[in-house]
Scaffold this motif. Sequence first.
Motif, PDB file in Angstrom:
ATOM      1  N   GLU A  25      10.487   0.162  -8.442  1.00  0.00           N
ATOM      2  CA  GLU A  25      11.758  -0.275  -7.862  1.00  0.00           C
ATOM      3  C   GLU A  25      11.748  -1.791  -7.681  1.00  0.00           C
ATOM      4  OE1 GLU A  25      14.094   0.358  -3.699  1.00  0.00           O
ATOM      5  OE2 GLU A  25      12.667   1.914  -4.259  1.00  0.00           O
ATOM      6  N   SER A  26      10.619  -2.329  -7.223  1.00  0.00           N
ATOM      7  CA  SER A  26      10.528  -3.770  -6.981  1.00  0.00           C
ATOM      8  C   SER A  26       9.479  -4.378  -7.921  1.00  0.00           C
ATOM      9  CB  SER A  26      10.150  -4.026  -5.526  1.00  0.00           C
ATOM     10  OG  SER A  26       8.878  -3.476  -5.243  1.00  0.00           O
ATOM     11  N   GLY A  31       9.338  -8.504  -3.614  1.00  0.00           N
ATOM     12  CA  GLY A  31      10.238  -7.372  -3.364  1.00  0.00           C
ATOM     13  C   GLY A  31      11.535  -7.403  -4.158  1.00  0.00           C
ATOM     14  N   CYS A  32      11.656  -8.318  -5.122  1.00  0.00           N
ATOM     15  CA  CYS A  32      12.904  -8.381  -5.884  1.00  0.00           C
ATOM     16  C   CYS A  32      13.077  -7.123  -6.730  1.00  0.00           C
ATOM     17  CB  CYS A  32      12.924  -9.617  -6.783  1.00  0.00           C
ATOM     18  SG  CYS A  32      13.054 -11.142  -5.857  1.00  0.00           S
ATOM     19  N   LYS A  33      14.338  -6.755  -6.923  1.00  0.00           N
ATOM     20  CA  LYS A  33      14.641  -5.566  -7.724  1.00  0.00           C
ATOM     21  C   LYS A  33      14.323  -5.782  -9.203  1.00  0.00           C
ATOM     22  CE  LYS A  33      18.639  -3.873  -5.194  1.00  0.00           C
ATOM     23  NZ  LYS A  33      20.073  -3.718  -5.394  1.00  0.00           N
ATOM     24  N   THR A  44      15.824 -12.828  -7.791  1.00  0.00           N
ATOM     25  CA  THR A  44      14.692 -13.752  -7.761  1.00  0.00           C
ATOM     26  C   THR A  44      14.384 -14.160  -6.325  1.00  0.00           C
ATOM     27  OG1 THR A  44      15.978 -15.804  -7.842  1.00  0.00           O
ATOM     28  CG2 THR A  44      15.482 -14.744  -9.953  1.00  0.00           C
ATOM     29  N   VAL A  57       1.974 -10.612  -3.280  1.00  0.00           N
ATOM     30  CA  VAL A  57       1.271  -9.454  -2.709  1.00  0.00           C
ATOM     31  C   VAL A  57       1.494  -8.283  -3.670  1.00  0.00           C
ATOM     32  CG1 VAL A  57       0.972  -7.935  -0.714  1.00  0.00           C
ATOM     33  CG2 VAL A  57       1.811 -10.278  -0.382  1.00  0.00           C
ATOM     34  N   LEU A  58       0.404  -7.595  -3.996  1.00  0.00           N
ATOM     35  CA  LEU A  58       0.475  -6.555  -5.032  1.00  0.00           C
ATOM     36  C   LEU A  58       1.274  -5.327  -4.596  1.00  0.00           C
ATOM     37  CD1 LEU A  58      -0.404  -5.355  -7.771  1.00  0.00           C
ATOM     38  CD2 LEU A  58      -2.526  -4.608  -6.648  1.00  0.00           C
ATOM     39  N   ASN A  59       2.176  -4.900  -5.455  1.00  0.00           N
ATOM     40  CA  ASN A  59       2.925  -3.649  -5.301  1.00  0.00           C
ATOM     41  C   ASN A  59       1.961  -2.493  -5.616  1.00  0.00           C
ATOM     42  OD1 ASN A  59       4.527  -1.379  -5.837  1.00  0.00           O
ATOM     43  ND2 ASN A  59       6.185  -2.580  -6.765  1.00  0.00           N
TER      44      ASN A  59
ATOM     45  N   VAL B  61      -5.216  -5.483  -0.821  1.00  0.00           N
ATOM     46  CA  VAL B  61      -4.059  -5.874  -0.013  1.00  0.00           C
ATOM     47  C   VAL B  61      -2.799  -5.508  -0.804  1.00  0.00           C
ATOM     48  CG1 VAL B  61      -2.856  -7.778   1.094  1.00  0.00           C
ATOM     49  CG2 VAL B  61      -5.367  -7.746   1.032  1.00  0.00           C
ATOM     50  N   TYR B  62      -2.053  -4.576  -0.266  1.00  0.00           N
ATOM     51  CA  TYR B  62      -0.887  -4.073  -0.999  1.00  0.00           C
ATOM     52  C   TYR B  62       0.397  -4.244  -0.196  1.00  0.00           C
ATOM     53  CZ  TYR B  62      -4.488  -1.194  -3.343  1.00  0.00           C
ATOM     54  OH  TYR B  62      -5.572  -0.743  -4.004  1.00  0.00           O
ATOM     55  N   ARG B  63       1.511  -4.136  -0.929  1.00  0.00           N
ATOM     56  CA  ARG B  63       2.808  -3.897  -0.285  1.00  0.00           C
ATOM     57  C   ARG B  63       3.372  -2.616  -0.900  1.00  0.00           C
ATOM     58  NH1 ARG B  63       5.909  -5.810  -4.507  1.00  0.00           N
ATOM     59  NH2 ARG B  63       7.733  -4.940  -3.490  1.00  0.00           N
ATOM     60  N   ASP B  64       4.295  -1.980  -0.171  1.00  0.00           N
ATOM     61  CA  ASP B  64       4.920  -0.771  -0.708  1.00  0.00           C
ATOM     62  C   ASP B  64       5.976  -1.149  -1.730  1.00  0.00           C
ATOM     63  OD1 ASP B  64       3.410   0.957   0.764  1.00  0.00           O
ATOM     64  OD2 ASP B  64       4.810   0.991   2.465  1.00  0.00           O
ATOM     65  N   ASP B  65       6.259  -0.228  -2.628  1.00  0.00           N
ATOM     66  CA  ASP B  65       7.274  -0.487  -3.658  1.00  0.00           C
ATOM     67  C   ASP B  65       8.662  -0.298  -3.057  1.00  0.00           C
ATOM     68  OD1 ASP B  65       8.531  -0.977  -6.055  1.00  0.00           O
ATOM     69  OD2 ASP B  65       8.369   1.115  -6.723  1.00  0.00           O
ATOM     70  N   ARG B  66       9.119  -1.332  -2.348  1.00  0.00           N
ATOM     71  CA  ARG B  66      10.442  -1.265  -1.725  1.00  0.00           C
ATOM     72  C   ARG B  66      11.176  -2.556  -2.056  1.00  0.00           C
ATOM     73  NH1 ARG B  66       8.719   0.634   3.180  1.00  0.00           N
ATOM     74  NH2 ARG B  66       8.441  -1.533   3.735  1.00  0.00           N
ATOM     75  N   ALA B  67      12.425  -2.419  -2.522  1.00  0.00           N
ATOM     76  CA  ALA B  67      13.190  -3.615  -2.867  1.00  0.00           C
ATOM     77  C   ALA B  67      13.626  -4.338  -1.601  1.00  0.00           C
ATOM     78  CB  ALA B  67      14.407  -3.227  -3.694  1.00  0.00           C
ATOM     79  N   GLU B  68      13.457  -5.657  -1.606  1.00  0.00           N
ATOM     80  CA  GLU B  68      13.874  -6.491  -0.485  1.00  0.00           C
ATOM     81  C   GLU B  68      14.976  -7.414  -0.999  1.00  0.00           C
ATOM     82  OE1 GLU B  68      11.593  -6.927   2.383  1.00  0.00           O
ATOM     83  OE2 GLU B  68      10.128  -5.457   1.690  1.00  0.00           O
ATOM     84  N   SER B  70      16.949 -10.466  -2.362  1.00  0.00           N
ATOM     85  CA  SER B  70      16.548 -11.636  -3.148  1.00  0.00           C
ATOM     86  C   SER B  70      17.347 -12.842  -2.677  1.00  0.00           C
ATOM     87  CB  SER B  70      16.843 -11.391  -4.629  1.00  0.00           C
ATOM     88  OG  SER B  70      16.001 -10.386  -5.129  1.00  0.00           O
TER      89      SER B  70
END
Lengths: 500, 102
Positions: A25-26, A31-33, A44, A57-59, B61-68, B70
């Motif tokens: 998704e990102s 976190g961009c789509k 962006t 930061v790694l997804n 070190v991870y982040r979740d797959d969530r759109a933030e 832009s």
Amino acid sequence: MRKVTERDDYEVVVGIEVHAELATESKVFCGCKTDFGARPNSQTCPVCLGMPGALPVLNRRALEYTIRAGLALNCSIAVRTKFDRKNYFYPDLAKGYQVSQYDIPVAHDGYIDIEVDGQPKRIRVRRVHLEEETAKLVHAGDDIISANQSLLDFNRSGIGLIEIVSDADMRSADEARAYLTKLRSILVAIGVSDCKMEEGSMRCEANVSVRLRGSKEYGTLVELKNIASFRAVHRAIQYESARQIDLVRSGGRVTRETRHWDDARGETAFMRSKEQAADYRYFPEPDLMPLEISREWVDEIKSGLPELPDARAARYAREFGLPASDAALIAESRELASFFDGVCDALAKAGAEAVDRTDGPREAAKWLVGDVSAALNASGIELSQSKLAPELLAELIGLVASGKISGKIAKSVFEEVFASGKRPGDVVRERGLVQISDAGQLAAIVQRVIEANPGPVSDYFAGKEKAITFLVGQIMKETRGRANPQETNRILREELAKRA
Amino acid sequence: MSLSREETARLADLARLSLNDDELARIAHDLAEIIDYMEKLAGIDRADVEPLSHVLNTVNVYRDDRAEPSLSQEEALANAPDRQGEFFRVPRIIDTGEGSEA
């Protein structure tokens, strides 16, 4: 100097690199789509624009998808891995480096089994690694921008990308295409990428060299870029291998270079000399922490893998007795396979409709690889975009199996169902296509046809078996194809025997 | 060891650094010293030393797959030295030296 030989004395050696955009998704480090087709530069942020000080930061899902791809390609998964910076300058790379993986890919040493002309072959997969997409360069027409400028869209920058590198195991353009087809079907089946070459979410490069058959050493390899379809892969490899063979035969030498495939001209052209890995001055990425991939996580991902195309094809052959080629063709496409499953479910539900447990699915497979594929090709749409639903095809198969319509009529009903989405039963009723199987009704028509055609009838009695075909044709004409063929044949012979 | 003028010029070119003759000579000398120093490490017995890829002792070190959200298009393009409509505009590169690998 090599002696002049025919091209057949040479063999082509091909290795393939594939890049596939991950269907997360990102993006991979922000976190961009990742939506395709959004307004340029609307997805962006400082990270994917390469702003100073922005930190990636790694997804986690991007890593999970890379592991999943590695497992589906029979790879070993690294216990410890990391990211590296690949340094080069190009406008689509804002930071001046790409975050990639150099010496420790997430996955390594797997394989894909392919089949060409009935010959099975195992192609080794050397590595699968995770990296970031670059921005998209648009070289638009002169009316929009001048010839010495390019436009940049950073929406693509930072989308997760896996690179899958094969060993140089392929020996023909056919094998290369089979490898790519199988690879795509696997990646789509496990849901890590939509692999749309036309949208650029799957891209491929081919490393091509030639050598005399039987030679142990490899020739100098040439890297082919700008290959935008499976058809182009095939053509590009054929063109390039012939070019190299002709060059070597005439006493020339292949130089290590990157060549650009020109699909319109159907030829490759020199692009640049091939860069060496050292030119990229790789070093460990300090902005991202190293990774330790637990075996528990790998096992969990492995147990969550769906049925892969090969296993599915084997099951179709085993459970339904599909011919191997039909089974492979259907299983290779996620869309065809789920449609096929849907037809089988609908047939099973209909149950009483006189469709045998394996005959039904076999018929469904025949329709899918035959008329359905042809109709899709002709209309240029995907199965999911068509009005055909599994239940409709199942109903049509049921109508034939129960003798309501003949196979020939079914084809014409199919055309209307495909175009309109109407129920086959309704089409049959509306157009009065119900098959005539009633013996009395058929006998009356048969008698009429016999009386109207004394010539062919006497031909038949004179031993010309072919005259039967003519008489059946006349009966079909009279009934607009609705006469039950088996019954018609039986009654016609009976009636003729009476007159013998 | 010593670094040739050609090697140094090649490195400068890869890093898009424009160096004059004096700078080239000085950089070649400095780089050679750094390489000599690194080669001292090569002489040490490292059999039981794990390669170090990061100075911090942290992993995963991870982040979740969530759109933030832009940046807006305007924000994204605000610092562009040159733009055209919704795009960044750059000089066109004739692809000979290197290019996009991805």
